[in-house]
Scaffold this motif. Structure first.
Motif, PDB file in Angstrom:
ATOM      1  N   ALA A   1     -17.412   7.163  24.306  1.00 52.35           N
ATOM      2  CA  ALA A   1     -15.971   7.361  24.442  1.00 52.35           C
ATOM      3  C   ALA A   1     -15.502   8.559  23.622  1.00 52.35           C
ATOM      4  O   ALA A   1     -16.100   8.924  22.607  1.00 52.35           O
ATOM      5  N   THR A   2     -14.418   9.162  24.074  1.00 47.75           N
ATOM      6  CA  THR A   2     -13.769  10.215  23.307  1.00 47.75           C
ATOM      7  C   THR A   2     -12.918   9.578  22.212  1.00 47.75           C
ATOM      8  O   THR A   2     -12.143   8.662  22.477  1.00 47.75           O
ATOM      9  N   ALA A   3     -13.084  10.045  21.011  1.00 47.57           N
ATOM     10  CA  ALA A   3     -12.319   9.508  19.879  1.00 47.57           C
ATOM     11  C   ALA A   3     -12.139  10.626  18.862  1.00 47.57           C
ATOM     12  O   ALA A   3     -12.843  11.642  18.904  1.00 47.57           O
ATOM     13  N   TRP A   4     -11.153  10.434  17.956  1.00 47.57           N
ATOM     14  CA  TRP A   4     -10.827  11.478  16.997  1.00 47.57           C
ATOM     15  C   TRP A   4     -10.630  10.900  15.606  1.00 47.57           C
ATOM     16  O   TRP A   4     -10.160   9.779  15.452  1.00 47.57           O
ATOM     17  N   LEU A   5     -10.987  11.712  14.614  1.00 47.27           N
ATOM     18  CA  LEU A   5     -10.592  11.474  13.232  1.00 47.27           C
ATOM     19  C   LEU A   5      -9.684  12.616  12.800  1.00 47.27           C
ATOM     20  O   LEU A   5      -9.902  13.774  13.163  1.00 47.27           O
ATOM     21  N   GLN A   6      -8.673  12.275  12.009  1.00 46.32           N
ATOM     22  CA  GLN A   6      -7.767  13.261  11.430  1.00 46.32           C
ATOM     23  C   GLN A   6      -7.061  14.118  12.492  1.00 46.32           C
ATOM     24  O   GLN A   6      -6.921  15.340  12.353  1.00 46.32           O
ATOM     25  N   GLN A   7      -6.611  13.430  13.549  1.00 43.24           N
ATOM     26  CA  GLN A   7      -5.726  14.018  14.546  1.00 43.24           C
ATOM     27  C   GLN A   7      -4.476  13.144  14.631  1.00 43.24           C
ATOM     28  O   GLN A   7      -4.508  11.973  14.247  1.00 43.24           O
ATOM     29  N   PRO A   8      -3.349  13.668  15.113  1.00 39.18           N
ATOM     30  CA  PRO A   8      -2.131  12.858  15.173  1.00 39.18           C
ATOM     31  C   PRO A   8      -2.314  11.600  16.006  1.00 39.18           C
ATOM     32  O   PRO A   8      -3.014  11.612  17.034  1.00 39.18           O
ATOM     33  N   VAL A   9      -1.710  10.501  15.562  1.00 36.60           N
ATOM     34  CA  VAL A   9      -1.692   9.250  16.331  1.00 36.60           C
ATOM     35  C   VAL A   9      -0.249   8.764  16.392  1.00 36.60           C
ATOM     36  O   VAL A   9       0.553   9.021  15.506  1.00 36.60           O
ATOM     37  N   ARG A  10       0.083   8.064  17.467  1.00 40.25           N
ATOM     38  CA  ARG A  10       1.433   7.544  17.644  1.00 40.25           C
ATOM     39  C   ARG A  10       1.411   6.024  17.542  1.00 40.25           C
ATOM     40  O   ARG A  10       0.593   5.358  18.185  1.00 40.25           O
ATOM     41  N   MET A  11       2.316   5.492  16.734  1.00 43.77           N
ATOM     42  CA  MET A  11       2.529   4.051  16.665  1.00 43.77           C
ATOM     43  C   MET A  11       4.007   3.799  16.918  1.00 43.77           C
ATOM     44  O   MET A  11       4.851   4.220  16.110  1.00 43.77           O
ATOM     45  N   GLY A  12       4.304   3.167  18.031  1.00 43.03           N
ATOM     46  CA  GLY A  12       5.694   2.988  18.409  1.00 43.03           C
ATOM     47  C   GLY A  12       6.334   4.338  18.646  1.00 43.03           C
ATOM     48  O   GLY A  12       5.824   5.174  19.402  1.00 43.03           O
ATOM     49  N   GLU A  13       7.437   4.608  17.963  1.00 44.00           N
ATOM     50  CA  GLU A  13       8.150   5.864  18.119  1.00 44.00           C
ATOM     51  C   GLU A  13       7.733   6.906  17.090  1.00 44.00           C
ATOM     52  O   GLU A  13       8.290   8.009  17.072  1.00 44.00           O
ATOM     53  N   VAL A  14       6.758   6.587  16.256  1.00 46.84           N
ATOM     54  CA  VAL A  14       6.414   7.456  15.122  1.00 46.84           C
ATOM     55  C   VAL A  14       5.096   8.178  15.384  1.00 46.84           C
ATOM     56  O   VAL A  14       4.069   7.551  15.653  1.00 46.84           O
TER      57      VAL A  14
ATOM     58  N   PRO B   1     -10.990   8.620  -1.585  1.00 45.47           N
ATOM     59  CA  PRO B   1     -10.392   7.520  -2.347  1.00 45.47           C
ATOM     60  C   PRO B   1      -8.866   7.597  -2.324  1.00 45.47           C
ATOM     61  O   PRO B   1      -8.279   8.666  -2.501  1.00 45.47           O
ATOM     62  N   GLY B   2      -8.244   6.448  -2.089  1.00 42.97           N
ATOM     63  CA  GLY B   2      -6.794   6.386  -2.029  1.00 42.97           C
ATOM     64  C   GLY B   2      -6.204   6.577  -0.652  1.00 42.97           C
ATOM     65  O   GLY B   2      -5.033   6.253  -0.425  1.00 42.97           O
ATOM     66  N   ASP B   3      -6.988   7.107   0.295  1.00 42.41           N
ATOM     67  CA  ASP B   3      -6.482   7.303   1.648  1.00 42.41           C
ATOM     68  C   ASP B   3      -6.185   5.973   2.328  1.00 42.41           C
ATOM     69  O   ASP B   3      -6.887   4.979   2.109  1.00 42.41           O
ATOM     70  N   ILE B   4      -5.171   5.985   3.190  1.00 39.64           N
ATOM     71  CA  ILE B   4      -4.848   4.837   4.024  1.00 39.64           C
ATOM     72  C   ILE B   4      -5.392   5.093   5.422  1.00 39.64           C
ATOM     73  O   ILE B   4      -5.003   6.072   6.072  1.00 39.64           O
ATOM     74  N   LEU B   5      -6.305   4.253   5.892  1.00 40.54           N
ATOM     75  CA  LEU B   5      -6.774   4.366   7.269  1.00 40.54           C
ATOM     76  C   LEU B   5      -5.657   3.934   8.204  1.00 40.54           C
ATOM     77  O   LEU B   5      -5.155   2.814   8.109  1.00 40.54           O
ATOM     78  N   VAL B   6      -5.253   4.817   9.099  1.00 44.61           N
ATOM     79  CA  VAL B   6      -4.213   4.525  10.092  1.00 44.61           C
ATOM     80  C   VAL B   6      -4.895   4.575  11.450  1.00 44.61           C
ATOM     81  O   VAL B   6      -5.254   5.650  11.936  1.00 44.61           O
TER      82      VAL B   6
ATOM     83  N   LEU C   1       0.844  -1.189   0.000  1.00 43.16           N
ATOM     84  CA  LEU C   1       0.000   0.000   0.000  1.00 43.16           C
ATOM     85  C   LEU C   1       0.879   1.238   0.000  1.00 43.16           C
ATOM     86  O   LEU C   1       2.042   1.206   0.419  1.00 43.16           O
ATOM     87  N   ALA C   2       0.324   2.327  -0.470  1.00 47.23           N
ATOM     88  CA  ALA C   2       0.980   3.628  -0.434  1.00 47.23           C
ATOM     89  C   ALA C   2      -0.085   4.690  -0.620  1.00 47.23           C
ATOM     90  O   ALA C   2      -0.946   4.576  -1.498  1.00 47.23           O
ATOM     91  N   GLY C   3      -0.034   5.713   0.221  1.00 48.21           N
ATOM     92  CA  GLY C   3      -1.005   6.787   0.108  1.00 48.21           C
ATOM     93  C   GLY C   3      -0.986   7.672   1.333  1.00 48.21           C
ATOM     94  O   GLY C   3      -0.241   7.431   2.285  1.00 48.21           O
ATOM     95  N   PRO C   4      -1.821   8.720   1.324  1.00 45.85           N
ATOM     96  CA  PRO C   4      -1.880   9.636   2.457  1.00 45.85           C
ATOM     97  C   PRO C   4      -2.632   9.034   3.635  1.00 45.85           C
ATOM     98  O   PRO C   4      -3.612   8.311   3.468  1.00 45.85           O
ATOM     99  N   ALA C   5      -2.171   9.352   4.831  1.00 47.05           N
ATOM    100  CA  ALA C   5      -2.790   8.831   6.050  1.00 47.05           C
ATOM    101  C   ALA C   5      -4.105   9.535   6.349  1.00 47.05           C
ATOM    102  O   ALA C   5      -4.185  10.770   6.318  1.00 47.05           O
ATOM    103  N   PHE C   6      -5.121   8.735   6.655  1.00 49.16           N
ATOM    104  CA  PHE C   6      -6.345   9.247   7.286  1.00 49.16           C
ATOM    105  C   PHE C   6      -6.349   8.624   8.680  1.00 49.16           C
ATOM    106  O   PHE C   6      -6.568   7.428   8.830  1.00 49.16           O
ATOM    107  N   THR C   7      -6.085   9.439   9.685  1.00 45.58           N
ATOM    108  CA  THR C   7      -5.841   8.910  11.027  1.00 45.58           C
ATOM    109  C   THR C   7      -7.132   8.748  11.823  1.00 45.58           C
ATOM    110  O   THR C   7      -8.052   9.566  11.736  1.00 45.58           O
ATOM    111  N   VAL C   8      -7.162   7.667  12.610  1.00 46.71           N
ATOM    112  CA  VAL C   8      -8.332   7.312  13.411  1.00 46.71           C
ATOM    113  C   VAL C   8      -7.854   6.929  14.804  1.00 46.71           C
ATOM    114  O   VAL C   8      -6.972   6.079  14.946  1.00 46.71           O
TER     115      VAL C   8
END
Length: 224
Positions: A136-149, A68-73, A42-49
């Protein structure tokens, strides 16, 4: 500016390991996150969840906000022991023409997912179902952290059988160009090895190497 389709396509071709090195060894997501099928890319822009643990309601909403083309992260707030994604969500994502899924939680229905042509990257497989936490509190299109990234909306996401790589959107073209140069350099080194040259010489390791043990004897690493 959004990452161009040409840059995204070249990033997919170059692959995660090359891009990670070309970027200065940044952007590697946890190595536990792997494709459901090894052939998926896969390759594309992040759509963060950002989901609360053990709820996938926010993923359902994300499907219809992403382009279309977004990557759900998808970040699951540490609730990794659940299958947040299965065949129903996979069909819905395909209908929306999304580019793929990267989740730091589990997925299920993997026998079907592996054959459906939609790239799914997760940190495991889990049959345990999720709930729908409306409070619950939840967000779309806000920064998310996975590991050190830390992943920002719109960051370039690339995935293949080696893992997943994330890169700030502003650096995408620069790093892809550096990736091309690295690829050319590696191609030249492989050709040299096939002609009989040594990696020690190609990388300048023949002199000044740390002491090692060779055949049970101390060895400085210098050419004999």
């Amino acid at each position: 500016m959004p990452t161009s389709s040409e840059t995204i396509g070249e990033a997919r071709r170059l692959g995660t390991a090359t891009l990670h090195e070309a970027a200065g060894r940044i952007g590697a997501l946890p190595s536990t996150i792997k494709p459901v099928d090894p052939g998926m890319t896969l390759a594309g822009p992040a759509f963060t969840v950002h989901c609360p643990a053990l709820s996938n309601l926010q993923i359902h909403h994300a499907l219809y906000h992403a382009r279309p083309g977004d990557i759900l992260v998808v970040h699951v707030s540490g609730g990794v022991e659940a299958g947040y994604w299965g065949d129903i969500l996979n069909e819905a994502a395909m209908a929306q023409k999304l580019g793929g899924l990267v989740i730091d939680g589990g997925v299920r229905d993997t026998a079907g997912l592996a054959t459906m042509g939609f790239p799914v990257f997760s940190n495991g497989v889990c049959i345990r179902g999720t709930g729908k936490d409306y409070d619950a509190t939840a967000w779309l299109q806000q920064p998310v952290r996975m590991g050190e990234v830390l992943i920002q909306p719109g960051d370039l996401i690339v995935g293949d059988r080696d893992g997943v790589f994330a890169l700030p959107m502003a650096r995408a073209e620069e790093v892809v160009e550096a990736g091309r140069r690295r690829e050319a350099d590696e191609t030249a080194k492989i050709e040299a090895i096939r002609r009989g040259e040594r990696t020690l010489d190609l990388y300048g390791f023949a002199n000044g190497a740390p002491t090692a043990i060779v055949e049970g004897l101390p060895f400085t690493g210098r050419a004999r």
